[in-house]
Scaffold this active site. Structure first.
Site, PDB file in Angstrom:
ATOM      1  N   THR A 169      -1.690   5.764   1.867  1.00 45.16           N
ATOM      2  CA  THR A 169      -2.920   4.979   1.843  1.00 45.16           C
ATOM      3  C   THR A 169      -3.027   4.156   3.121  1.00 45.16           C
ATOM      4  O   THR A 169      -2.042   3.601   3.602  1.00 45.16           O
ATOM      5  CB  THR A 169      -2.930   4.035   0.626  1.00 45.16           C
ATOM      6  OG1 THR A 169      -2.789   4.805  -0.564  1.00 45.16           O
ATOM      7  CG2 THR A 169      -4.222   3.243   0.556  1.00 45.16           C
ATOM      8  N   LEU A 185       0.871  -1.177   0.000  1.00 46.39           N
ATOM      9  CA  LEU A 185       0.000   0.000   0.000  1.00 46.39           C
ATOM     10  C   LEU A 185       0.903   1.220   0.000  1.00 46.39           C
ATOM     11  O   LEU A 185       1.970   1.212   0.627  1.00 46.39           O
ATOM     12  CB  LEU A 185      -0.902   0.037   1.236  1.00 46.39           C
ATOM     13  CG  LEU A 185      -2.008  -1.019   1.367  1.00 46.39           C
ATOM     14  CD1 LEU A 185      -2.751  -0.817   2.682  1.00 46.39           C
ATOM     15  CD2 LEU A 185      -2.973  -0.966   0.194  1.00 46.39           C
ATOM     16  N   ASP A 186       0.496   2.285  -0.677  1.00 39.71           N
ATOM     17  CA  ASP A 186       1.256   3.536  -0.653  1.00 39.71           C
ATOM     18  C   ASP A 186       1.412   4.033   0.774  1.00 39.71           C
ATOM     19  O   ASP A 186       0.563   3.765   1.636  1.00 39.71           O
ATOM     20  CB  ASP A 186       0.544   4.629  -1.462  1.00 39.71           C
ATOM     21  CG  ASP A 186       0.490   4.325  -2.941  1.00 39.71           C
ATOM     22  OD1 ASP A 186       1.236   3.438  -3.388  1.00 39.71           O
ATOM     23  OD2 ASP A 186      -0.310   4.971  -3.642  1.00 39.71           O
ATOM     24  N   ASN A 187       2.454   4.807   1.005  1.00 40.42           N
ATOM     25  CA  ASN A 187       2.680   5.405   2.318  1.00 40.42           C
ATOM     26  C   ASN A 187       1.445   6.163   2.800  1.00 40.42           C
ATOM     27  O   ASN A 187       1.063   6.077   3.972  1.00 40.42           O
ATOM     28  CB  ASN A 187       3.896   6.328   2.249  1.00 40.42           C
ATOM     29  CG  ASN A 187       4.154   7.081   3.541  1.00 40.42           C
ATOM     30  OD1 ASN A 187       3.539   8.119   3.786  1.00 40.42           O
ATOM     31  ND2 ASN A 187       5.063   6.583   4.350  1.00 40.42           N
TER      32      ASN A 187
END
Length: 289
Positions: A132, A128-130
């Site tokens: 998100t 997951l993105d930082n």
């Protein structure tokens, strides 16, 4: 810690909020007020600028620096002998990156190590993105890691997200196809309507839950490319609220959005009987917005 290249010139307070995501802002403020942060041996304030390669030392109160603090922030949704499923909060990276600081993988490994010091260090099955938040799955054995990586690679799963976007979606529900091109130098991606060299096909489904100047969507991530939801919805003219990288900064400021409104809320796996405790089981959380 050593100041990384990406932090060169940043204010100390801004960098440490990212590098130490588990540290409450109130504690960080108290440490700066006590002048308990040093850069190359010199006490600094939160507005002092950092220099790449410098040594940054932070002296924390015993009540904060004890071993219970970081792991206690880990939100465990499900655990068995094979997997650890956690609710990742925004602002922490799954694995080490240019931001530095504690990672979600660090927290998961410490969590498992406390129960079994000889256990296999949990490994992330996806990313997951930082910025998100939401469900992130870790394998607790090498064999399970191989199985789950195969499941993600073959897309034998269903992943759903909740997000807030600018404007009203037309149509209210759709499955959108495009191509995504990575720009490694700028750490971004771009979406195009037709194939290009190095472009990867993407499929993003969505349905509108609430319509308005800010709409709430349920997004089905059918392919899982880097920044896919953020970039694809922005390309459709409906950037995510709080997304300054692909979105509308003026819109974000007007709506006073200080964080990305994107959360991985649902995960369902099909392991073909290899992990029967997980097959067909849906894990669902509520988004924090």
């Amino acid at each position: 810690m050593t100041v990384p290249p990406q932090a060169d010139g940043l204010r100390a307070g801004d960098y440490l909020r990212t590098a130490l995501p588990d540290l409450p802002e109130s504690v960080l403020r108290r440490v700066f007020d006590a002048r308990d942060i040093k850069l190359d041996g010199v006490r600094i304030s939160r507005n002092d600028r950092l220099t790449e390669g410098s040594c940054l030392k932070i002296y924390l109160p015993d009540s904060v620096s004890g071993n219970d603090t970081p792991v206690s922030s880990l939100s465990v949704v499900y655990e068995d002998d094979d997997v650890l499923l956690v609710n990742k909060r925004a602002g922490i990276s799954v694995e080490p990156d240019a931001r530095g600081g504690v990672t979600l993988t660090d927290l998961c490994r410490e969590f498992v190590r406390r129960h079994d010091p000889d256990a296999f260090p949990p490994a992330a099955c996806h990313r997951l993105d930082n910025k998100t938040c939401g469900l992130c799955l870790f394998a607790k054995t090498p064999e399970v890691l191989d199985i789950l990586q195969d499941v993600f690679r073959q897309r034998k799963l269903e992943k759903y997200y909740i997000c807030l976007v600018r404007g009203i979606m037309k149509p209210q529900k759709a499955e959108c196809r495009a191509w995504l091109v990575k720009d490694a130098r700028r750490a971004k991606v771009r979406v195009t309507d037709r194939p290009e060299p190095d472009a990867k096909p993407i499929i993003t489904g969505y349905e509108t839950l609430e319509s308005g100047p800010v709409s709430r969507l349920r997004v089905h991530l059918i392919t899982g490319r880097t920044h896919q939801i953020r970039a694809h919805l922005a390309a459709l003219g409906h950037p995510l609220l709080g997304d300054d990288l692909y979105g509308d900064r003026e819109f974000n400021r007007r709506e006073k959005a200080r964080s990305l409104k994107l959360c991985a809320v649902s995960l369902k796996l099909d392991t073909d009987g290899r992990l029967p405790a997980l097959d067909g089981r849906s894990f669902v959380i509520e988004p924090p917005f």
